[in-house]
Design a protein around this motif. Sequence first.
Motif, PDB file in Angstrom:
ATOM      1  N   LEU A 356       0.816  -1.139   0.088  1.00  0.00           N
ATOM      2  CA  LEU A 356       0.036   0.009   0.063  1.00  0.00           C
ATOM      3  C   LEU A 356       0.899   1.022   0.100  1.00  0.00           C
ATOM      4  O   LEU A 356       0.628   2.296  -0.855  1.00  0.00           O
ATOM      5  CB  LEU A 356      -0.972   0.121   1.193  1.00  0.00           C
ATOM      6  CG  LEU A 356      -2.106  -0.912   1.161  1.00  0.00           C
ATOM      7  CD1 LEU A 356      -2.986  -1.011   2.462  1.00  0.00           C
ATOM      8  CD2 LEU A 356      -2.912  -1.432  -0.006  1.00  0.00           C
ATOM      9  N   ARG A 357       1.890   1.208   0.878  1.00  0.00           N
ATOM     10  CA  ARG A 357       2.837   2.317   0.927  1.00  0.00           C
ATOM     11  C   ARG A 357       3.496   2.592  -0.581  1.00  0.00           C
ATOM     12  O   ARG A 357       3.846   3.565  -0.910  1.00  0.00           O
ATOM     13  CB  ARG A 357       3.826   2.417   1.825  1.00  0.00           C
ATOM     14  CG  ARG A 357       3.125   2.152   3.493  1.00  0.00           C
ATOM     15  CD  ARG A 357       4.146   2.485   4.238  1.00  0.00           C
ATOM     16  NE  ARG A 357       5.333   1.625   4.417  1.00  0.00           N
ATOM     17  CZ  ARG A 357       5.525   0.318   4.828  1.00  0.00           C
ATOM     18  NH1 ARG A 357       4.590  -0.321   5.511  1.00  0.00           N
ATOM     19  NH2 ARG A 357       6.616  -0.240   4.552  1.00  0.00           N
ATOM     20  N   ALA A 358       3.964   1.395  -0.942  1.00  0.00           N
ATOM     21  CA  ALA A 358       4.704   1.372  -2.384  1.00  0.00           C
ATOM     22  C   ALA A 358       3.722   2.070  -3.431  1.00  0.00           C
ATOM     23  O   ALA A 358       3.993   2.732  -4.218  1.00  0.00           O
ATOM     24  CB  ALA A 358       5.227   0.043  -2.768  1.00  0.00           C
ATOM     25  N   GLY A 359       2.438   1.627  -3.302  1.00  0.00           N
ATOM     26  CA  GLY A 359       1.540   1.983  -4.205  1.00  0.00           C
ATOM     27  C   GLY A 359       1.375   3.510  -4.327  1.00  0.00           C
ATOM     28  O   GLY A 359       1.229   4.197  -5.257  1.00  0.00           O
ATOM     29  N   VAL A 360       1.371   4.172  -3.037  1.00  0.00           N
ATOM     30  CA  VAL A 360       1.014   5.663  -2.665  1.00  0.00           C
ATOM     31  C   VAL A 360       2.380   6.430  -3.646  1.00  0.00           C
ATOM     32  O   VAL A 360       2.218   7.193  -4.453  1.00  0.00           O
ATOM     33  CB  VAL A 360       1.334   6.158  -1.291  1.00  0.00           C
ATOM     34  CG1 VAL A 360       1.120   7.576  -1.164  1.00  0.00           C
ATOM     35  CG2 VAL A 360      -0.381   5.528  -0.719  1.00  0.00           C
ATOM     36  N   TYR A 361       3.364   5.968  -3.160  1.00  0.00           N
ATOM     37  CA  TYR A 361       4.632   6.467  -3.898  1.00  0.00           C
ATOM     38  C   TYR A 361       4.758   6.327  -5.494  1.00  0.00           C
ATOM     39  O   TYR A 361       5.104   7.361  -6.029  1.00  0.00           O
ATOM     40  CB  TYR A 361       5.917   6.028  -3.093  1.00  0.00           C
ATOM     41  CG  TYR A 361       6.369   6.554  -1.900  1.00  0.00           C
ATOM     42  CD1 TYR A 361       6.658   8.017  -1.822  1.00  0.00           C
ATOM     43  CD2 TYR A 361       6.162   5.829  -0.702  1.00  0.00           C
ATOM     44  CE1 TYR A 361       6.956   8.748  -0.714  1.00  0.00           C
ATOM     45  CE2 TYR A 361       6.247   6.555   0.440  1.00  0.00           C
ATOM     46  CZ  TYR A 361       6.966   7.946   0.615  1.00  0.00           C
ATOM     47  OH  TYR A 361       6.913   8.474   1.685  1.00  0.00           O
ATOM     48  N   VAL A 425       9.582   4.215  -8.016  1.00  0.00           N
ATOM     49  CA  VAL A 425       9.750   3.571  -6.608  1.00  0.00           C
ATOM     50  C   VAL A 425      10.498   4.430  -5.941  1.00  0.00           C
ATOM     51  O   VAL A 425      11.650   4.881  -6.139  1.00  0.00           O
ATOM     52  CB  VAL A 425      10.657   2.086  -6.849  1.00  0.00           C
ATOM     53  CG1 VAL A 425      11.082   1.597  -5.630  1.00  0.00           C
ATOM     54  CG2 VAL A 425       9.772   1.124  -7.818  1.00  0.00           C
ATOM     55  N   ASN A 426       9.986   4.707  -4.825  1.00  0.00           N
ATOM     56  CA  ASN A 426      10.764   5.054  -3.262  1.00  0.00           C
ATOM     57  C   ASN A 426      11.576   3.943  -2.687  1.00  0.00           C
ATOM     58  O   ASN A 426      10.659   3.095  -2.019  1.00  0.00           O
ATOM     59  CB  ASN A 426       9.731   5.826  -2.528  1.00  0.00           C
ATOM     60  CG  ASN A 426      10.677   6.508  -1.212  1.00  0.00           C
ATOM     61  OD1 ASN A 426      11.762   6.457  -1.044  1.00  0.00           O
ATOM     62  ND2 ASN A 426       9.693   6.560  -0.109  1.00  0.00           N
ATOM     63  N   LEU A 427      12.685   3.823  -2.603  1.00  0.00           N
ATOM     64  CA  LEU A 427      13.560   2.865  -2.229  1.00  0.00           C
ATOM     65  C   LEU A 427      13.468   2.717  -0.672  1.00  0.00           C
ATOM     66  O   LEU A 427      13.414   1.691  -0.109  1.00  0.00           O
ATOM     67  CB  LEU A 427      14.939   2.630  -2.835  1.00  0.00           C
ATOM     68  CG  LEU A 427      15.233   2.121  -3.913  1.00  0.00           C
ATOM     69  CD1 LEU A 427      15.058   2.936  -5.048  1.00  0.00           C
ATOM     70  CD2 LEU A 427      16.582   1.646  -3.923  1.00  0.00           C
ATOM     71  N   ILE A 428      13.491   4.058  -0.155  1.00  0.00           N
ATOM     72  CA  ILE A 428      13.454   4.177   1.273  1.00  0.00           C
ATOM     73  C   ILE A 428      12.167   4.233   1.848  1.00  0.00           C
ATOM     74  O   ILE A 428      11.477   5.221   2.001  1.00  0.00           O
ATOM     75  CB  ILE A 428      14.211   5.520   1.763  1.00  0.00           C
ATOM     76  CG1 ILE A 428      15.710   5.327   0.861  1.00  0.00           C
ATOM     77  CG2 ILE A 428      14.315   5.491   3.176  1.00  0.00           C
ATOM     78  CD1 ILE A 428      16.581   6.457   1.293  1.00  0.00           C
ATOM     79  N   ASN A 429      11.496   3.110   1.885  1.00  0.00           N
ATOM     80  CA  ASN A 429       9.936   2.990   2.295  1.00  0.00           C
ATOM     81  C   ASN A 429       9.733   1.901   3.384  1.00  0.00           C
ATOM     82  O   ASN A 429       8.836   1.014   3.129  1.00  0.00           O
ATOM     83  CB  ASN A 429       9.278   2.811   1.039  1.00  0.00           C
ATOM     84  CG  ASN A 429       7.761   2.948   1.182  1.00  0.00           C
ATOM     85  OD1 ASN A 429       7.071   3.205   2.244  1.00  0.00           O
ATOM     86  ND2 ASN A 429       7.171   2.504   0.156  1.00  0.00           N
ATOM     87  N   SER A 430      10.693   1.744   4.463  1.00  0.00           N
ATOM     88  CA  SER A 430      10.561   0.812   5.468  1.00  0.00           C
ATOM     89  C   SER A 430       9.713   1.239   6.392  1.00  0.00           C
ATOM     90  O   SER A 430       8.823   2.458   6.192  1.00  0.00           O
ATOM     91  CB  SER A 430      12.076   0.351   5.909  1.00  0.00           C
ATOM     92  OG  SER A 430      12.764   0.004   4.749  1.00  0.00           O
ATOM     93  N   PHE A 431       9.794   0.731   7.570  1.00  0.00           N
ATOM     94  CA  PHE A 431       8.739   0.777   8.649  1.00  0.00           C
ATOM     95  C   PHE A 431       9.357   0.611  10.022  1.00  0.00           C
ATOM     96  O   PHE A 431      10.000  -0.386  10.165  1.00  0.00           O
ATOM     97  CB  PHE A 431       7.432   0.020   8.445  1.00  0.00           C
ATOM     98  CG  PHE A 431       6.094   0.577   9.234  1.00  0.00           C
ATOM     99  CD1 PHE A 431       5.592   1.478   8.331  1.00  0.00           C
ATOM    100  CD2 PHE A 431       6.070   0.144  10.259  1.00  0.00           C
ATOM    101  CE1 PHE A 431       4.303   2.104   9.165  1.00  0.00           C
ATOM    102  CE2 PHE A 431       4.611   0.632  10.915  1.00  0.00           C
ATOM    103  CZ  PHE A 431       3.772   1.733  10.436  1.00  0.00           C
ATOM    104  N   SER A 432       9.317   1.728  10.828  1.00  0.00           N
ATOM    105  CA  SER A 432       9.644   1.587  12.257  1.00  0.00           C
ATOM    106  C   SER A 432       8.604   0.515  13.201  1.00  0.00           C
ATOM    107  O   SER A 432       7.632   0.538  13.057  1.00  0.00           O
ATOM    108  CB  SER A 432       9.933   2.773  12.739  1.00  0.00           C
ATOM    109  OG  SER A 432      10.679   3.473  11.672  1.00  0.00           O
ATOM    110  N   GLY A 433       9.460  -0.129  13.939  1.00  0.00           N
ATOM    111  CA  GLY A 433       8.575  -0.783  14.998  1.00  0.00           C
ATOM    112  C   GLY A 433       8.236  -0.033  16.063  1.00  0.00           C
ATOM    113  O   GLY A 433       8.983   0.571  16.835  1.00  0.00           O
ATOM    114  N   ILE A 434       6.877  -0.103  16.346  1.00  0.00           N
ATOM    115  CA  ILE A 434       6.295   0.804  17.397  1.00  0.00           C
ATOM    116  C   ILE A 434       5.357  -0.210  18.261  1.00  0.00           C
ATOM    117  O   ILE A 434       4.954  -1.238  17.725  1.00  0.00           O
ATOM    118  CB  ILE A 434       5.644   2.160  17.067  1.00  0.00           C
ATOM    119  CG1 ILE A 434       4.390   1.909  16.621  1.00  0.00           C
ATOM    120  CG2 ILE A 434       6.634   3.028  16.377  1.00  0.00           C
ATOM    121  CD1 ILE A 434       3.669   3.195  16.344  1.00  0.00           C
TER     122      ILE A 434
END
Length: 674
Positions: A356-361, A425-434
């Motif tokens: 989903l995040r990759a789709g936005v970018y 593509v936005n390569l820097i599209n990871s996610f932080s653990g909270i």
Amino acid sequence: MKNAKFAMAFHCYQPVFNFDREIERAYENAYLPLLTSIEKFPSIKTTFHFSGNLLEWLETRHPEYIELLKKLIWNNQLELMGGGCFEPVMTLIPERDRQGQLEMNKNIIGRMFGIETKGAWIGERVWEPSIADTLAENGIKYTIVDDNHILRAGKKEENIFKPCRASGERETVILFPSLTALRYSIPFRSPESTLQFMRNTLQKSGDDSCCFFYADDGEKFGLWPYTYQWVYKRGWLHNFLNALVENADWLKTMTYSEVMESTPFSDVGRVPESSYAEMMTWSGGHFKNFLKKYPEANRMHKRMVLVSDKIAETRDEIVNEKSTAKLSDARKELFKAQSGCAYWHGTFGGLYLPHLRAGVYRHLINAENIIGRGSNDPLLRVKITKRSEDKGKEEIVVENKVLSLFLKPDNGAHIAELDYKPLSVNLINSFSGIKEGYHRKLDKDYFLRIKQARQAAIAGKLVDVHDLLGVRERGLKKILNYDNYHRVSFLTHIFQQEIPWRKLLRPKVSCSNFLKGAYTSKIDADKDFVTCVFNKRDKVFADQGRSLEVEVEKMIGIGSGPAVTLSHKVIKHSAKEASLRYGLEFNFLLWDKKVMLRPRMLVTDKFSLKDQYSGLAVDFFLDKKCTVLMCPLYTVNETESGLNRTFQGISVLVGDDCTAQDDVSNIMMTLSMA
């Protein structure tokens, strides 16, 4: 016995960038059996909402479904609502885009069905007073909210059983308050208990025009866990619709438009910012709190607004039909990127889902590519911005025809975004653990609660769907990790030397001054190359608790091609001897098979990551041999199938011991397609 009116709305939506197989599964398990079941009861009237992209998908993949909708519409059994074409959360997007989304969806419905809609669904029922003006200016007469909205406005409970008129700054619109009690009852309680609730409420009511409003996801009817068996195989929906027919002498089903045109409304004035009760809990009382809780959502939102502004500025430069067509295509890409489910997280995946995040970018970069560069544009461009919504922090954007880099000197001098334009593509599209509240499911005493919920569901009893979901896989506690920083790239870690390499990616082991602190910045640009230099001097605590004066200088440069030049220098300004090591962290949303299988640690001067789906490769060339640690990133989050791990990318740490007074690492990072 007094009579009452009953209006039902079924909201059907799939993100435009969802997997085709998932949309097909929703169609087979929910959308198709729901509509064909309703067709068998011609006296039952309903209202449906489909997002514009879902209607277009149905038109292509299942035209017979569109024909069935047409039949029910012309038989006056079904009403269609409009809404934002790609289901945006209206409060997150500019007014010009609200109008554009509504108009695009209206055009799709007009073309396919030859009708004009009177109502509009608002994404996640997130309301603010300005939406009344938005809807009215687009010719929309009504929308559906929750009873929670009306009660939060300080109105009495009697107001939730009738249409309500709400005010904006200039206009008014009718609000229908969907009842929380019915949302929790349908389709989970027996039809008899649901009808009994409405009968008892009607008997207590002193109003001659009592109405009951129900509105919820169509996916609840077959796609949600365990619901297909319950709703269709065990006959809940058939029994419920049959019960409505049998009780038609006192409970009349109507479309929402019919209720609006035949029932007096209650004037409730300005309704404050609200959503349904669960959303208010997840968001902490205000939907935009998701942008504070999740930096990944905030990043996407700011980029989306930036692209929207670019498109708005481009409208003034339209000179011919070709540029008009380009603008239209860019706006559609922007609207796709505004799909609301990618910007928040409550129970199911949402923001946590990388596709989903990759789709936005992808759609944001597509929009920029469409309107962006002309043949006479310079090879390189540099832009420095300070945004009030980001507390005035500086962001530097450097781009060429292949890459765009977004740099944050005020927060660790990191690379916040790296766009590879040929693939959008936005390569820097990871996610932080909270930490999330549902992580309590991993506690030992919670498993009994999950077991009891599943046993109750099998017996046909009402259960909490969150308990029902449970835990999907074993071993989640071992990978549960809470980060104290944002997983971006070119992050500087300064460590004590005695910490083993394999433990270096755990949070709270490096000096936060250089990881997250503000750096000074200097830009040197000419027509062929741009260099950004960042500098920070501060203290670190070395072994045995001694403090050490250290300076870090970071350089980021790009020319006209798909390469990024990086330099990192650690300078010791103290005469004290101390054992330190540094690490440069990079996080990429790439599906690299080798690293996904197991972490890798090696000593080398070159290495590569390759995405197994797109073929995109990232190659690193170092000026000396360093220790390189590569490992997969996972979060533990709630999904429709229960608590499980979600892959969030690859984390890379490149580092060495600080053996000299000045320790320098030079890195060339290149991007290419197979």
